[in-house]
Enzyme design. Structure first.
Site, PDB file in Angstrom:
ATOM      1  CG  LEU A 242      -2.145  -0.579   1.118  1.00  0.00           C
ATOM      2  CD1 LEU A 242      -3.069  -0.598   2.304  1.00  0.00           C
ATOM      3  CD2 LEU A 242      -3.059  -0.322  -0.009  1.00  0.00           C
ATOM      4  CG  HIS A 243       3.363   1.539  -3.707  1.00  0.00           C
ATOM      5  ND1 HIS A 243       4.551   0.912  -3.301  1.00  0.00           N
ATOM      6  CD2 HIS A 243       2.331   1.120  -4.485  1.00  0.00           C
ATOM      7  CE1 HIS A 243       4.610   0.040  -4.236  1.00  0.00           C
ATOM      8  NE2 HIS A 243       3.523  -0.072  -4.878  1.00  0.00           N
ATOM      9  CG  ASP A 244       0.221   6.337  -3.565  1.00  0.00           C
ATOM     10  OD1 ASP A 244       1.712   6.514  -3.863  1.00  0.00           O
ATOM     11  OD2 ASP A 244      -0.474   6.392  -4.615  1.00  0.00           O
TER      12      ASP A 244
END
Ligand code: BDR
Ligand code: CA
Length: 313
Positions: A242-244
């Protein structure tokens, strides 16, 4: 402490969507002045539409959403439908949004908003290619001193690249824009792949979203179900990064993260390594530090924060 004023610059994207939800669920920590869409994961008509879908899902249709640049400063747009699907938000069925898109161009919104604020009082949160913000800095250099901090998702050092062997997607798509950012003199916090690859959507974590029994919980679980097939295949990992949302989590609970103040330069010339973030992690040069480059995350703490906040929506 008063909530931080932020502008979210984004190319949704399922992980961008979760980041926007986290911010909108956290008014005691952040005030979202606006959401500015940029071309990235999918073309601009879809990213601006997706941004509105997400604000409506959060129950915040009064959020100001603007459309910005539809192509990088000097290059042809590269997109990531292979990760996010054709719409950018593939997975669950989503109705078209009914809330309006603001008439103002995102770059004008960024410029006007910063001009209307005090020195160092607005934080920029780029979650996609840096085109909108670089265009604003180019056009109105007087706004640069108004920025408190840029907290961005992009780049990598130990994980090197995801869109090419050497580069991370957000930086690769518009390396010239990224270079402007890193040379701007604004305090920068970088959430690179090195840390976002620790924020994995394992089964129990996705089940926790579903167990909320809310529309938001179901959507986030369905998005991550779709999104993770790509990373599971590619990395053999237990889930998707879940990068952002790491950007917004950093603003809310910075103690979940650790990193180093280092020099970061962007490769804009070499075809082979275009968009590489050359981070001097080991401090082997005397180039001055221009960013806090994050390397580690308390993943359990991160998912506890996320689940707690999303459950409010
Ligand atoms: C970044 O690229 C996009 O696909 C994601 O939304 C994230 O911002 C990860 O490299
Ligand atoms: Ca993104």
């Amino acid at each position: 402490m008063a909530p931080r004023k932020i502008i979210i610059d984004t190319d949704p994207g399922q992980d961008d969507a979760v980041a926007i939800l986290l911010a909108l669920a956290s008014p005691e920590d952040v005030t979202v002045l606006g959401v500015t869409a940029v071309a990235g994961n999918v073309p601009l008509p879809l990213t601006q539409k997706n941004a509105r879908i997400v604000c409506e899902l959060a129950g915040k249709p009064d959020t100001l959403v603007f459309a910005g640049c539809d192509a990088p400063l000097k290059r042809k747009l590269v997109t990531a439908e292979h990760v996010h699907g054709k719409t950018g938000l593939d997975g669950p069925q989503m109705a078209d949004p009914t809330m309006p898109l603001q008439g103002q161009h995102a770059v004008d919104f960024i410029i006007n908003t910063l001009r209307a604020h005090d020195m160092g009082s607005v934080t920029l949160c780029p979650l996609g290619p840096l085109t909108n913000i670089a265009t604003a800095f180019n056009r109105a250099p007087d706004i640069i001193e108004k920025v408190q901090e840029i907290v961005l998702m992009g780049g990598a050092y130990f994980q090197v690249g995801n869109i090419t062997p050497a580069a991370e997607f957000n930086i690769y798509v518009d390396p010239e824009a990224a270079e402007i950012m890193f040379k701007s003199g604004v305090p920068i916090v970088v959430l690179p792949l090195d840390v976002t690859h620790q924020a994995l959507t394992t089964r129990p974590r996705v089940d926790a979203f579903r167990a909320m029994g809310t529309k938001v919980g179901d959507m986030v679980a369905a998005w991550t179900d779709f999104f993770e097939r790509f990373d599971k295949e590619k990395y053999g990992s237990e889930g998707a990064p879940l990068h952002d949302p790491c950007v917004i989590a950093y603003l809310i609970q910075p103690e979940l993260f650790t990193g180093r103040h280092v020099n970061v330069e962007i490769e804009t010339v070499s075809e082979l390594t275009l968009g590489m973030t050359v981070a001097d992690w080991w401090r082997v040069t005397d180039r001055p530090a221009n960013a806090l480059f994050i390397g580690n995350l308390d993943a359990e703490g991160f998912f506890a924060l996320l689940a707690g906040r999303l459950a409010r929506l």
